[in-house]
Design an enzyme around this catalytic site. Structure first.
Site, mmCIF file in Angstrom:
data_model
loop_
_atom_site.group_PDB
_atom_site.id
_atom_site.type_symbol
_atom_site.label_atom_id
_atom_site.label_comp_id
_atom_site.label_asym_id
_atom_site.label_seq_id
_atom_site.Cartn_x
_atom_site.Cartn_y
_atom_site.Cartn_z
ATOM 1 C CB SER A 67 15.188 5.774 29.112
ATOM 2 O OG SER A 67 16.213 4.978 29.597
ATOM 3 C CG ASP A 284 18.067 1.564 28.998
ATOM 4 O OD1 ASP A 284 18.636 1.375 27.919
ATOM 5 O OD2 ASP A 284 17.902 2.699 29.482
ATOM 6 C CG ASP A 286 17.010 4.810 25.874
ATOM 7 O OD1 ASP A 286 17.334 4.026 26.793
ATOM 8 O OD2 ASP A 286 17.250 6.030 25.917
ATOM 9 C CG ASP A 288 20.539 5.208 27.424
ATOM 10 O OD1 ASP A 288 19.941 4.339 28.079
ATOM 11 O OD2 ASP A 288 20.244 6.423 27.471
HETATM 12 P P1 NG1 Z 1 16.801 10.001 38.258
HETATM 13 O O1 NG1 Z 1 15.354 9.674 38.062
HETATM 14 O O2 NG1 Z 1 17.152 11.451 38.265
HETATM 15 O O3 NG1 Z 1 17.366 9.236 39.431
HETATM 16 C C1 NG1 Z 1 17.532 8.125 36.498
HETATM 17 C C2 NG1 Z 1 18.791 7.409 36.894
HETATM 18 C C3 NG1 Z 1 19.980 8.209 36.393
HETATM 19 C C4 NG1 Z 1 19.900 8.423 34.894
HETATM 20 C C5 NG1 Z 1 18.529 8.960 34.517
HETATM 21 C C6 NG1 Z 1 18.307 9.072 33.028
HETATM 22 C C7 NG1 Z 1 19.178 6.111 38.948
HETATM 23 C C8 NG1 Z 1 19.237 6.116 40.420
HETATM 24 N N1 NG1 Z 1 18.901 7.290 38.368
HETATM 25 O O4 NG1 Z 1 17.583 9.429 36.987
HETATM 26 O O5 NG1 Z 1 21.142 7.562 36.756
HETATM 27 O O6 NG1 Z 1 20.226 7.239 34.209
HETATM 28 O O7 NG1 Z 1 17.467 8.182 35.089
HETATM 29 O O8 NG1 Z 1 17.992 7.887 32.413
HETATM 30 O O9 NG1 Z 1 19.367 5.062 38.331
HETATM 31 ZN ZN ZN Z 2 18.030 4.568 28.697
#
Ligand code: NG1
Ligand code: ZN
Length: 558
Positions: A67, A284, A286, A288
């Site tokens: 991602s 972003d 990928d 999504d």
């Molecule tokens: P983590 O690293 O658990 O905060 C991040 C994003 C999530 C979600 C995931 C998967 C923030 C604060 N956190 O997770 O919302 O999108 O990546 O891509 O943006």
């Molecule tokens: Zn993504």
């Protein structure tokens, strides 16, 4: 599992030794790490996907992407039969598989799990896996590892779907399992025809002339820009200019993309004051996630961010409008009031939550991670969910869609061309345009564009729905992030003891202060979020809370 199957697994597992001394975890959205150490994880997730296919008698997806992470990282996530994320029930098994130290332990784990889950190995069903990958250079060799994993389950078939956005792969898995057309061109066709339908239904009185035709998109140097170029050629009524397609030599997610734009609140590379006032969007790596922005008119690199919360709000206003037309003057017998719900996380700007509640909507919070938001949104007839970072979609229940289809047919016969019939048709078009499997930047973008035209709103009108509270996010590197345990949709720290009380006393010093911390599920950090009535207060609250995290859990502490 017969002898041949066991020896097949053992033999191929020997080719993919796991990295030493590293603990991998499925996390918020699959495994992610430096691409150089992921061969064995990919192989093992190939096995897991094949087992999941046997268990569910369905097609399963395996997506190779990290991602918004840097280009040297990669990762893998599994799409379940409905197109959503892998059932959480299987996450512990995927952790065990990824971390098994040698082929024998791996085989033992598989044998035990197959028994426990009653996974049929009778050859009656052929496991089928759709594999996709983003544009990362490491994707190709990791794909080979995943394929070998799939094939180590005797009879299982791996279909390489090529370079795709994550939501495209999820969409294909869902479509395949529903027996619908499921190729990439079917995906584009569905998006474009439902977009056209919404555009054709725009009320004549909408002030379209106030809206710039042109949209400029930052493709994060990833797969989204590439796919948008395809969509662009098939579109009319909307001019899209794609920057950062990856073809100009830019690096994936480096100074570009939705994550960068949303977290840093500055223009991505390739954008500047010459774009001031124009509607811009960022995807972003990928595709999504989607955020919009406009470049501030002074010559700084600052932007006015229109984040996931505001996309959610735009969708909510539109859906609510269609529902009140449809439900306000119910003609015929077959009447029904839809349950509309909105799902956010603690990262949602407090001003957005207030705004949505003032609209009279039911708003619920879940922990971070689409898997939680999606499951909650699926409990409504129409559930809209978004993370502030731009990942989200609108879910329509099967039950509501059948009602809507029937209502639309009825209205078409008694009042063709009426406002009621148009409202029903718009909702049906939204359900086809917006990805029902997972948040999808491309379909989200088309829906935003159609709704802005419907409303006659410029990006500035849209941004004025409410004023964001200033917010700041920080990351803190700690010795062990799993030492942070949270509750109440991650808004309260339960452990280490005393940290929440210390955070509370910092919050109390600010007007409209709110702050929380949680361990990231995708990076080895603790994340800090703070918001308050001014930029200075939000910054200082974030800094003080980050210091507290460091004091309670810092790199040196145990
Ligand atoms: P983590 O690293 O658990 O905060 C991040 C994003 C999530 C979600 C995931 C998967 C923030 C604060 N956190 O997770 O919302 O999108 O990546 O891509 O943006
Ligand atoms: Zn993504």
């Amino acid at each position: 599992m017969d002898v041949m199957q066991r020896s097949n697994l053992l033999e191929s597992a020997c080719l993919f030794p796991p990295p030493l001394g590293l603990k991998l975890s499925y996390g918020t959205a699959g495994f992610r790490a430096d691409a150089s150490i992921l061969q064995s994880t990919m192989f093992r997730m190939g096995i897991l996907a094949a087992l999941r296919s046997l268990k569910t008698h369905s097609v399963i997806g395996l997506m190779i992407t990290a991602s918004h992470n840097k280009v040297s990282d990669n990762g893998v996530k599994i799409a379940d039969p409905c197109g959503g994320m892998l059932s959480q029930h299987w996450e512990p098994f995927s952790d065990q598989l990824a971390n098994a130290p040698d082929p024998q332990t791996l085989l033992l784990l598989i044998v035990e799990f197959v028994k426990k889950e009653n996974i049929p190995f009778d050859g009656a069903f052929t496991a089928e896996i759709l594999l996709g990958r983003d544009t990362r250079p490491s994707g190709e060799s990791l794909l080979e590892a995943a394929k070998q994993g799939v094939r180590s389950i005797v009879g299982a078939v791996a279909h390489d779907m090529g370079i795709l956005t994550t939501p495209q792969l999820h969409w294909m898995v869902r479509a395949r399992n529903k027996g619908l057309k499921a190729t990439e061109s079917d995906y584009f066709e569905q998006l474009l025809s439902s977009f056209r339908c919404l555009m054709d239904l725009i009320p004549n009185e909408s002030k379209m002339d106030e809206i710039e035709d042109k949209l400029i998109v930052d493709g994060a140097n990833g797969v989204g820009g590439e796919k948008l170029e395809v969509i662009k050629k098939m579109l009319s009524g909307l001019v899209i200019e794609v920057h950062n397609t990856g073809k100009e030599g830019g690096i994936l997610n480096e100074g570009v993309g939705a994550d960068f734009v949303q977290k840093e609140k500055v223009v991505p590379h390739g954008f500047g004051s010459n774009h001031a006032g124009i509607r811009c969007a960022s995807l972003d790596g990928d595709a999504d996630r989607l955020v919009y922005f406009s470049v501030a008119s002074n010559s700084s690199n600052k932007i006015d961010l229109v984040d996931g919360d505001k996309i959610l709000s735009l969708f909510a206003v539109f859906i609510k409008e269609q529902l009140s037309i449809l439900e306000g003057d119910m003609k015929g017998n077959n009447n029904y009031k839809a349950r509309l719900g909105v799902v956010q996380t603690a990262y949602a700007n407090g001003a957005s939550t207030d705004y949505l509640k003032h609209l009279g909507l039911e708003v619920v919070l879940t922990p971070t991670g689409v898997k939680y938001l999606h499951a909650r949104a699926a409990q409504y007839d129409i559930g809209i969910y978004f993370e502030a970072n731009g990942h989200g979609t609108i879910l329509f229940s099967e039950h509501y869609l059948s009602w809507l289809e029937a209502k639309h047919t009825e209205l078409s016969s008694i009042s063709q061309g009426s406002e009621l019939q148009k409202a029903a048709l718009r909702l049906l078009a939204v359900s086809k345009l917006i990805n029902q499997a997972v948040g999808d930047a491309l379909s989200g973008l088309l829906l935003v564009e159609a709704i802005l035209r419907h409303m006659g709103w410029s990006i500035h009108n849209w941004n004025e729905l409410y004023q964001d509270l200033p917010s700041r996010q920080l990351k803190v590197k700690v010795a062990d992030r799993t030492a942070v345990v949270t509750a109440n949709a991650e808004t309260v720290v339960m452990s280490p003891p005393g940290l929440q009380e210390a955070i509370n006393s910092e919050i109390a010093k600010c007007i409209k202060g709110r702050s929380f911390v949680r361990p990231s599920g995708t990076e080895d950090v603790v994340r800090v979020y703070a918001e308050a009535s001014t930029e200075e207060e939000a910054d200082s609250l974030a800094n003080s809370v980050a210091e507290l995290v460091d004091r309670f859990l810092g790199v040196g502490s145990t």
